[in-house]
Each structure stands twice: as C-alpha cells, then as structure tokens.
Scaffold this active site. Structure first.
Site, PDB file in Angstrom:
ATOM      1  N   ARG A  17      18.227 -18.550  80.172  1.00 33.66           N
ATOM      2  CA  ARG A  17      19.516 -18.848  79.546  1.00 33.66           C
ATOM      3  C   ARG A  17      20.711 -18.526  80.436  1.00 33.66           C
ATOM      4  O   ARG A  17      21.828 -18.922  80.142  1.00 33.66           O
ATOM      5  CB  ARG A  17      19.633 -18.088  78.211  1.00 33.66           C
ATOM      6  CG  ARG A  17      18.830 -18.738  77.099  1.00 33.66           C
ATOM      7  CD  ARG A  17      18.770 -17.850  75.865  1.00 33.66           C
ATOM      8  NE  ARG A  17      17.833 -16.749  76.044  1.00 33.66           N
ATOM      9  CZ  ARG A  17      17.701 -15.729  75.190  1.00 33.66           C
ATOM     10  NH1 ARG A  17      18.476 -15.669  74.115  1.00 33.66           N
ATOM     11  NH2 ARG A  17      16.816 -14.784  75.417  1.00 33.66           N
ATOM     12  N   GLY A 143      13.716  -7.742  67.655  1.00 35.22           N
ATOM     13  CA  GLY A 143      12.619  -7.286  66.815  1.00 35.22           C
ATOM     14  C   GLY A 143      13.174  -6.375  65.725  1.00 35.22           C
ATOM     15  O   GLY A 143      14.073  -5.573  65.993  1.00 35.22           O
ATOM     16  N   ALA A 383      59.853  -7.334 112.512  1.00 36.93           N
ATOM     17  CA  ALA A 383      59.405  -8.433 111.654  1.00 36.93           C
ATOM     18  C   ALA A 383      58.828  -9.565 112.500  1.00 36.93           C
ATOM     19  O   ALA A 383      59.357  -9.890 113.552  1.00 36.93           O
ATOM     20  CB  ALA A 383      60.569  -8.950 110.830  1.00 36.93           C
TER      21      ALA A 383
END
Ligand code: UD1
Ligand code: CA
Length: 477
Positions: A17, A143, A383
């Site tokens: 599944r 179960g 920068a």
C-alpha cells in the site's frame, strides 16, 4: 533490569500500500527509517540478540541494517507465510529458554520505556505470553482482543476472520508481544493456516497457550498513539506529525522556545540546549546540535550542523556547517559542507560557502561565493566578492589573513593569498599574492570620454539631462 534474550522484528512484508520502490520499513520520518525507530527503541532494552526477519526488498533492508544495527542478525523469509511463519523462522535455532520480544518493523512511535515496562511485567508475573493491547476508536484492520468475563485474554481474532460482534470490539492487538521462549517453542509448531488469509498467524499462539493452561497477560497501553503502524503514505504523514509533536513537546519541556511547533520539524537525532529559540518553518535534521541561546529560523533548514551558543541562523539553508558562538548567518545564506564560522563572525545575504573557515569576528556580509578559503580574524570581505576556486579542472585554496579588507566585487583567483592587514581595490581580479600591508589593484584604469553621450546619444533624455558644460570638455580619445 529487564532481562531480554531476543528481540525479533518482523519486517519481511511487502508494504504494497506504500506504492513505492523503497521497502516500507525503509521510509523515513524524523530522520530515521521506520525500522530505525524500532531499533532505537530496542536500544534501551539491550537484548542479547536482535533478529530481523526480512523478505521484500531484502538487499536494501540488509544494507540499511549494516549501517544502523550492524549487530542485528537477519533471517530470510522468502515467501509471505504470515507473522506466525516469520516467527517460526526467526526462532528456528533460538535457545530453548529465556524471554523474547516480538514486534513489527513498521511501528515507529513505540518507546523503549513502554517496551521496558511490558517486559518487566511479563518477567515479574512469570507469564507464558504478554500482549500489548490498545483501545482505538476505529479498530478496523487490526486483530481484536477477545477477553473472558473475568477479563482474561482468550484469543486474538483478525479483522478479516472476525464476526460482526467481534468487529465491534475496540480493544486491538498492537502486534507487540513478550513470550517465554520454552512456551513459545511449544506452541508455534501447532499453528495452522485455516483462516481468511491462508497464513500462519502468530496471534493464534495465544489461544493455543491458553488452551494448554498457560497464563497470558494483556497490557492495555495508556497511550494508544504509540502502537500506530504505517501501512500507507497517509499513515506515514500521520505518524510523522505525531512524532514531530512528541519531539517538540520534549524540547519545549527541556527549555527550548518554539514559536510555532506545528511548522517546526526536528529529527529524533538532533540535540538542542536550553533557551534556544526556534522560529516557524524550521527543519533541524541529522546530527545537528544547537547550543544554548541560539536563534534559528524562521524558515531555516540545518542538516548535520553544529550551532554555538548565542548564534543566529535566519532564513538559511545549511549543511555540514559549524557555526561558532555568537556568529550570525543569514538571511538567505547557503552554507555547505565544511563551512566553519568562528566566534562572532558573520555570513550574510546571498552568500554561498563551502569548505571554508571564517575567523573570529570576520564578515562576509553580502552576495559572495566563498569556496576552499581560509579567512583570518577581523577581516571584511566586500560585497560581491567571488573566491574563484575552480580552474575548470581542479579546486584550489585561497588564504586571506587577519584584518584584511577585500574590496567589493573582488575576484580572488585561487590559489592565491592575501597577507595580514592587506587590502584589495574594489572590482579587482586578484591573481597574484598580495603581501601583508599592501593593496592589490587588479583592474583597468578608468578613463572618461567627455561629451560622448551628447555625440553618440543625441536627442535622448540622457543627452538632455547632461549638463551643458559636459559638451565643452574635450574627448579624451
Ligand atoms: C498484525 C496482527 C494483528 C495486529 C496488527 C497490529 C497477525 C496475524 N495480525 O496484523 O492482530 O492487530 O498486526 O499492527 O499477526 N510480516 C512478515 N512476514 C509475513 C507477514 C508479515 O515479516 O509473512 C511482518 C510485516 O512486514 C509487518 C508485520 O509482520 O511488519 C505485521 O504484518 P502485517 O501484514 O502488517 O499484519 P497486520 O495485518 O497488520
Ligand atoms: Ca501492519
């Protein structure tokens, strides 16, 4: 001290599944596979031996086991014969006496402490079997536990074999059992496959033992969440969310602030110290450690990172980085493996870094690529600086000394070194070492072509805007 001879993990099922090429037990939540979570819970019990029954995707499962639980033994079940069949194979050459825990490999929420309690209750009472049960509002698929009027556990009936009356029972079998080995050896050979699935059900052992006059202990878990199993991706996500909440609750109780625990995803393997603050949208994975007072997020992902006390990581993605005390990262920083930021250093916006060290108090604040570099203390990287570490074939190192000022838009072409206290001029391409105290200038000298706009762009707004005296100037070429 719990005495446990064997822990048997049933993990041979296909997990159809899940609709996956990955075996079900190898799907992960909170940084561990489902099987890994079960094995981590078993760690607390120190069983003498762990046996994992494998079948579907066995090569993958075996490889995973060799990494996460190298001492675990594998037992091959080459056809699906049921949980009873799987247990028979696992027990074939097991010792005749002792205690065995049997559980499935797809229940990631089981805690070591619950298992410890279960085994202790089993051993103290000298039961033949002890079954962990739970009450679920929707018991479909599980179960059911059939009890006698006096509360004794009589048998377990599978969903598909249950009558309508039995199906209405909300107490279910969790699939976690402790057995006395001698009793289990005696009963497990008597299983038959006359049931809806034509399989040997381990659950039928309970009825066999009871009929033989043996005592069975049902233990109803106070926390039914723990026994949830994963059969499909919906349950995988449900268990992941439950585990996320458990992990977050634990850290908040330990003194970690979380602004939004529902969007904070922390692996079971992560460590966080008190007074850390985690902002929304943050994921902490793998071997990550967060020291006291650190601020992480919002929207940050840290994988295998060590974050020092008082450091902050904002809006960033970091893998394999060491972030020192009071260091600041982000917003929008990408730190890759081997990034090592010393105390008080700073790496800012749109900076990518790998395999580099940033010395104490040094800064790479904006728009840079830093690869294979050593940066000293008190240095500023302007920068837009690029550490050009790759010549197209090989990677090379760049060494930048202490209190250096790298001008904006510098390209440092490795291998190259910049001495202590040196500068580079903005926009330089630095291909030669710059000695200590020097400035490296590696760019063309500027020239102004006067009146160029008036001549070449006549009639444009730029030309109109140009001051009249610009015309008077003589062109330089
Ligand atoms: C099982 C129990 C059920 C319980 C439920 C709890 C049986 C017959 N039923 O049902 O009472 O409520 O778990 O989750 O035991 N496996 C093998 N080999 C096999 C078959 C299964 O190794 O031949 C492994 C699976 O990989 C899985 C575990 O055993 O990890 C349980 O099997 P599964 O098919 O999921 O059993 P359930 O139908 O969930
Ligand atoms: Ca199952």
């Amino acid at each position: 001290m719990t005495r446990l001879d064997y822990a048997i993990v049933l993990a041979a099922g296909e997990g159809t599944r899940m609709k996956s090429t990955t075996p079900k037990v190898l799907h992960s939540i909170a940084g561990r596979t489902l099987l890994g979570h079960v094995l981590a819970a078993l760690d607390d019990l120190s069983p003498k031996e762990i046996r994992v029954v494998i079948g579907a995707g066995r090569e993958q499962v075996e490889e995973h086991l060799s990494l996460v639980a190298p001492k675990a033994k594998t037992v091959l079940q080459d056809r699906r014969g049921g949980t009873g069949h799987a247990a028979q194979l696992a027990l074939a050459d097991a010792s005749k006496t002792g205690t065995v825990l049997i559980l499935a490999g797809d229940t990631p929420l089981l805690s070591g402490s619950s298992l410890t309690q279960l085994i202790a209750a089993h051993n103290e009472g000298g039961f033949a079997a002890t079954v962990l049960t739970a009450e679920l509002p929707d018991p479909t698929g599980y179960g059911r536990v059939i009890r006698a009027d006096n509360g004794d556990l009589v048998r377990i009936v599978e969903d598909r074999d249950a009558s309508e009356v039995e199906q209405a029972i909300e107490e279910i079998n969790s699939g976690v059992y402790v057995f006395d080995l001698a009793k289990l050896h005696g009963a497990i050979g008597k299983l038959s496959s006359t049931n809806a699935q034509g399989e040997l059900y381990l659950t039928d052992v309970i009825e066999i033992l009871r009929k033989g006059g043996d005592r069975i202990l049902p233990v109803l878990t106070p926390d039914s969440v723990e026994i949830l199993g994963v059969n499909d991706r919906v349950q995988l996500a449900e268990c992941a969310a439950l585990l996320r909440d458990q992990i977050n609750d634990q850290w908040m109780r330990e003194g970690v602030t979380m602004i939004d625990p529902t969007t904070t995803w922390i692996d079971a393997t992560v460590e966080i110290a008190t007074d850390a603050v985690i902002y929304p949208g943050t994921a902490l994975s793998g071997e990550t450690t967060i020291a006291s007072g650190a601020i992480i997020g919002p929207r940050s992902t840290l994988i295998d990172c060590a974050v020092g006390p008082g450091a902050s990581v904002l809006e960033s993605y970091c893998v394999g980085a060491t972030i020192g005390k009071d260091a600041k990262v982000g917003p929008y920083t990408f730190l890759r493996a081997g990034s090592d930021l010393a105390t008080g250093s700073r790496v800012g916006s749109f900076v990518e870094m790998k395999n580099s060290t940033v010395g104490e108090g040094s800064k790479v604040p904006h728009l840079s690529y830093v690869g294979d570099a050593t940066i000293g203390t008190g240095t500023n990287i302007g920068a837009g600086t690029i550490f050009a570490n790759y010549d197209g074939v090989n990677k090379h190192q760049t060494v930048v000394g202490d209190h250096v000022r790298i001008g904006s838009d510098t390209v440092l072409v490795a291998p190259v070194s910049i001495g202590d206290g040196a500068y580079t001029a903005a926009s330089s391409v630095i291909t030669e070492d710059v000695p200590s105290g020097a400035i490296g200038v590696g760019r063309a000298k500027q020239r102004n072509v006067l009146g160029w706009v008036l001549r070449k762009r006549a009639g444009t707004l730029s030309a109109k805007a140009a001051k009249p005296n610009a015309e008077k100037g003589k062109p330089t070429s």
